[in-house]
Scaffold this motif. Structure first.
Motif, mmCIF file in Angstrom:
data_model
loop_
_atom_site.group_PDB
_atom_site.id
_atom_site.type_symbol
_atom_site.label_atom_id
_atom_site.label_comp_id
_atom_site.label_asym_id
_atom_site.label_seq_id
_atom_site.Cartn_x
_atom_site.Cartn_y
_atom_site.Cartn_z
ATOM 1 N N SER A 1 -3.946 -3.654 -6.925
ATOM 2 C CA SER A 1 -4.842 -3.115 -7.958
ATOM 3 C C SER A 1 -4.674 -1.612 -8.157
ATOM 4 O O SER A 1 -4.877 -1.114 -9.260
ATOM 5 C CB SER A 1 -6.298 -3.442 -7.635
ATOM 6 N N TRP A 2 -4.285 -0.890 -7.129
ATOM 7 C CA TRP A 2 -4.150 0.559 -7.254
ATOM 8 C C TRP A 2 -3.032 0.959 -8.216
ATOM 9 O O TRP A 2 -2.973 2.085 -8.681
ATOM 10 C CB TRP A 2 -3.930 1.214 -5.884
ATOM 11 N N ILE A 3 -2.144 0.028 -8.539
ATOM 12 C CA ILE A 3 -1.004 0.339 -9.408
ATOM 13 C C ILE A 3 -1.265 -0.039 -10.872
ATOM 14 O O ILE A 3 -0.394 0.097 -11.715
ATOM 15 C CB ILE A 3 0.269 -0.324 -8.835
ATOM 16 N N GLU A 4 -2.472 -0.465 -11.168
ATOM 17 C CA GLU A 4 -2.828 -0.913 -12.521
ATOM 18 C C GLU A 4 -2.483 0.122 -13.586
ATOM 19 O O GLU A 4 -1.961 -0.226 -14.652
ATOM 20 C CB GLU A 4 -4.311 -1.255 -12.583
ATOM 21 N N SER A 5 -2.734 1.391 -13.329
ATOM 22 C CA SER A 5 -2.465 2.422 -14.348
ATOM 23 C C SER A 5 -0.977 2.492 -14.689
ATOM 24 O O SER A 5 -0.615 2.719 -15.840
ATOM 25 C CB SER A 5 -2.980 3.784 -13.892
ATOM 26 N N LYS B 1 2.179 4.205 -1.365
ATOM 27 C CA LYS B 1 1.837 4.957 -2.573
ATOM 28 C C LYS B 1 2.570 6.291 -2.696
ATOM 29 O O LYS B 1 2.293 7.062 -3.596
ATOM 30 C CB LYS B 1 0.326 5.244 -2.593
ATOM 31 N N PHE C 1 0.800 -1.220 0.000
ATOM 32 C CA PHE C 1 0.000 0.000 0.000
ATOM 33 C C PHE C 1 0.836 1.274 0.000
ATOM 34 O O PHE C 1 0.297 2.363 0.117
ATOM 35 C CB PHE C 1 -0.947 -0.007 1.205
#
Length: 139
Positions: free
Chosen positions: A122-126, A87, A85
């Motif tokens: 999933s938050w790093i998908e971009s 970020k 997590f």
């Protein structure tokens, strides 16, 4: 199984990169499942907790930790512990560099397979999609 062979090759490539850059990797089998992977930046040592109870794959975590030593700001912090997590700052940079490092070893057929294969947060998908597109432009 092909995935097992490929996976072993990816890990070998990461270990070779670490070795070529005087980074020691210690695979600790005797640590508790809640002890995260740890990087000691100044001594260039990575302690990987094999049984770390986290969804993120070992190879991704290793690439992330190698990135702290090879590409990070060594003045920012002397010790890092893996967090899926993280970020901000150095953690975000290590996540981005881990993606780039793994794709330079083996470019996936698409970004979603990369996310699934390494079980990246999933938050790093971009960032995965952006890096995948950059690598495809270079080909």
């Amino acid at each position: 199984m092909i995935k097992d062979y490929l996976y072993n090759q990816i890990n070998s490539s990461l270990e070779k990169l670490a070795c070529e850059n005087d980074v020691a990797i210690v695979n600790a089998d005797d640590l508790s499942t809640n002890v995260p992977d740890t990087v000691l930046v100044n001594t260039r040592v990575i302690i990987m907790t094999r049984q770390f109870d986290i969804n993120v794959d070992y190879a991704y975590r290793l690439a992330h930790e190698i990135s702290h030593i090879l590409y990070g700001d060594h003045e920012a912090q002397a010790v890092y512990q893996f967090s899926e997590f993280g970020k901000r700052g150095e953690e975000l940079l290590a996540h981005k560099n881990a993606i780039r490092l793994l794709m330079s070893i083996e470019l996936p057929s698409n970004p979603l397979k990369f996310i699934s294969y390494y079980r990246v947060p999933s938050w790093i998908e971009s960032y995965v999609i952006q890096t995948y597109n950059e690598f495809n432009i270079l080909e």
